[in-house]
Design an enzyme around this catalytic site. Structure first.
Site, PDB file in Angstrom:
ATOM      1  N   ARG A  47      -9.648 -23.211  56.667  1.00  0.00           N
ATOM      2  CA  ARG A  47     -10.862 -22.956  55.913  1.00  0.00           C
ATOM      3  C   ARG A  47     -11.417 -24.239  55.290  1.00  0.00           C
ATOM      4  O   ARG A  47     -12.493 -24.226  54.696  1.00  0.00           O
ATOM      5  CB  ARG A  47     -10.433 -22.026  54.820  1.00  0.00           C
ATOM      6  CG  ARG A  47     -11.207 -20.898  54.240  1.00  0.00           C
ATOM      7  CD  ARG A  47     -11.860 -19.888  55.034  1.00  0.00           C
ATOM      8  NE  ARG A  47     -12.279 -18.775  54.230  1.00  0.00           N
ATOM      9  CZ  ARG A  47     -11.756 -17.556  54.319  1.00  0.00           C
ATOM     10  NH1 ARG A  47     -10.791 -17.297  55.155  1.00  0.00           N
ATOM     11  NH2 ARG A  47     -12.233 -16.601  53.575  1.00  0.00           N
ATOM     12  N   ARG A  71     -20.209  -3.514  53.695  1.00  0.00           N
ATOM     13  CA  ARG A  71     -18.744  -3.489  53.695  1.00  0.00           C
ATOM     14  C   ARG A  71     -18.191  -3.150  52.309  1.00  0.00           C
ATOM     15  O   ARG A  71     -17.181  -2.464  52.188  1.00  0.00           O
ATOM     16  CB  ARG A  71     -18.196  -4.848  54.159  1.00  0.00           C
ATOM     17  CG  ARG A  71     -16.687  -4.862  54.295  1.00  0.00           C
ATOM     18  CD  ARG A  71     -16.222  -6.045  55.113  1.00  0.00           C
ATOM     19  NE  ARG A  71     -16.118  -7.254  54.323  1.00  0.00           N
ATOM     20  CZ  ARG A  71     -15.781  -8.439  54.832  1.00  0.00           C
ATOM     21  NH1 ARG A  71     -15.538  -8.584  56.117  1.00  0.00           N
ATOM     22  NH2 ARG A  71     -15.698  -9.496  54.053  1.00  0.00           N
ATOM     23  N   ARG A 120     -13.794  -3.603  49.012  1.00  0.00           N
ATOM     24  CA  ARG A 120     -13.193  -4.911  48.723  1.00  0.00           C
ATOM     25  C   ARG A 120     -13.833  -5.487  47.476  1.00  0.00           C
ATOM     26  O   ARG A 120     -15.047  -5.616  47.398  1.00  0.00           O
ATOM     27  CB  ARG A 120     -13.431  -5.861  49.907  1.00  0.00           C
ATOM     28  CG  ARG A 120     -12.230  -5.968  50.806  1.00  0.00           C
ATOM     29  CD  ARG A 120     -12.521  -6.875  51.951  1.00  0.00           C
ATOM     30  NE  ARG A 120     -12.750  -8.264  51.529  1.00  0.00           N
ATOM     31  CZ  ARG A 120     -12.647  -9.290  52.356  1.00  0.00           C
ATOM     32  NH1 ARG A 120     -12.332  -9.090  53.622  1.00  0.00           N
ATOM     33  NH2 ARG A 120     -12.883 -10.513  51.938  1.00  0.00           N
TER      34      ARG A 120
HETATM   35  P1  AMP Z   1     -11.058 -13.373  54.064  1.00  0.00           P
HETATM   36  O1  AMP Z   1     -10.515 -11.989  54.208  1.00  0.00           O
HETATM   37  O2  AMP Z   1     -10.663 -14.278  55.203  1.00  0.00           O
HETATM   38  O3  AMP Z   1     -12.534 -13.394  53.795  1.00  0.00           O
HETATM   39  O4  AMP Z   1     -10.351 -14.010  52.786  1.00  0.00           O
HETATM   40  C1  AMP Z   1     -10.507 -13.451  51.494  1.00  0.00           C
HETATM   41  C2  AMP Z   1     -10.201 -14.505  50.417  1.00  0.00           C
HETATM   42  O5  AMP Z   1      -8.854 -14.979  50.569  1.00  0.00           O
HETATM   43  C3  AMP Z   1     -11.059 -15.748  50.474  1.00  0.00           C
HETATM   44  O6  AMP Z   1     -12.295 -15.589  49.810  1.00  0.00           O
HETATM   45  C4  AMP Z   1     -10.158 -16.770  49.788  1.00  0.00           C
HETATM   46  O7  AMP Z   1     -10.152 -16.583  48.393  1.00  0.00           O
HETATM   47  C5  AMP Z   1      -8.790 -16.379  50.293  1.00  0.00           C
HETATM   48  N1  AMP Z   1      -8.433 -17.078  51.553  1.00  0.00           N
HETATM   49  C6  AMP Z   1      -8.217 -16.535  52.777  1.00  0.00           C
HETATM   50  N2  AMP Z   1      -7.899 -17.461  53.693  1.00  0.00           N
HETATM   51  C7  AMP Z   1      -7.905 -18.651  53.022  1.00  0.00           C
HETATM   52  C8  AMP Z   1      -7.677 -20.009  53.393  1.00  0.00           C
HETATM   53  N3  AMP Z   1      -7.366 -20.346  54.665  1.00  0.00           N
HETATM   54  N4  AMP Z   1      -7.784 -20.952  52.426  1.00  0.00           N
HETATM   55  C9  AMP Z   1      -8.072 -20.660  51.158  1.00  0.00           C
HETATM   56  N5  AMP Z   1      -8.322 -19.402  50.741  1.00  0.00           N
HETATM   57  C10 AMP Z   1      -8.240 -18.403  51.648  1.00  0.00           C
END
Ligand code: AMP
Length: 189
Positions: free
Chosen positions: A88, A127, A133
């Site tokens: 990310r 969503r 969420r």
């Molecule tokens: P997602 O479901 O991928 O949208 O992730 C939800 C949240 O988890 C994000 O908004 C971040 O706060 C955290 N997160 C997930 N993957 C990462 C990553 N690779 N690096 C940092 N934070 C992450």
């Protein structure tokens, strides 16, 4: 096959990564799912990650890189994987490359699911209603996640472009149609 899926929040990346992983018999590893599970179960990682997630900020790189190292070492990724939500940031992409180089492995393709901002905002508010969420429910958090994506995640596209493994796939259309488009981009079939 070892793949990275990239795309803004709400691009459908998670849904498509899950579908493609079944089809390609690759392990689907979503850092967002792992972190949400950690928060739910009150694990040490979950406790550290929660405040960042609720604010729509990224969890610190070292926590996430540690999580990925642990999964790599466990052997569950040995038969191929789709990384969804990782890397990310550029430091995460560099850490992943270093990790793989050490084991003489590599990412074959980084796939970007390309969706315009207006569509992303519309989808995230839908969503929020369906999945409940927390980070989708608040409009400011949604905007912040998009900002974070642009500032911290988009530079990864250049990283993978330089590595010559970036593939952009148009992310608008019917869900099945997008799965086919991705399948074709990945396998050439
Ligand atoms: P997602 O479901 O991928 O949208 O992730 C939800 C949240 O988890 C994000 O908004 C971040 O706060 C955290 N997160 C997930 N993957 C990462 C990553 N690779 N690096 C940092 N934070 C992450």
């Amino acid at each position: 096959m070892n793949l990275v899926f990239l795309g803004p929040p709400g691009s459908g990346k998670g849904t498509q990564a899950k579908r493609l992983s079944e089809r390609l018999k690759a392990f689907h590893l979503s850092t967002g799912d792992l972190l949400r599970e950690g928060v739910k179960n009150g694990t040490p990682l979950g406790k550290k990650a929660q405040k960042y997630m609720e604010a729509g900020e990224l969890v610190p790189d070292e926590l996430i890189v540690g999580l990925i190292e642990e999964k790599m070492a466990s052997g569950i990724l040995d038969k191929g994987y789709i990384l969804d939500g990782f890397p990310r940031t550029v430091p995460q992409a560099e850490a992943l490359k270093a990790m793989l180089d050490r084991n003489k492995k590599k990412i074959e393709m980084a796939v970007l699911l390309d969706v315009p901002d207006e569509e992303v905002i519309k989808r995230l508010s839908i969503r929020a209603g369906i999945e409940g969420r927390a980070d989708d429910a608040d409009v400011n958090t949604v905007k912040n996640r998009l900002d974070v994506y642009k500032k911290q995640t988009q530079p990864i596209l250049d990283f993978y472009e330089k590595e010559r493994i970036l593939k952009k796939v148009h992310g608008l259309g019917h869900i099945d149609e997008i799965t086919e488009r991705l399948y074709k981009a990945i396998t050439g079939k």
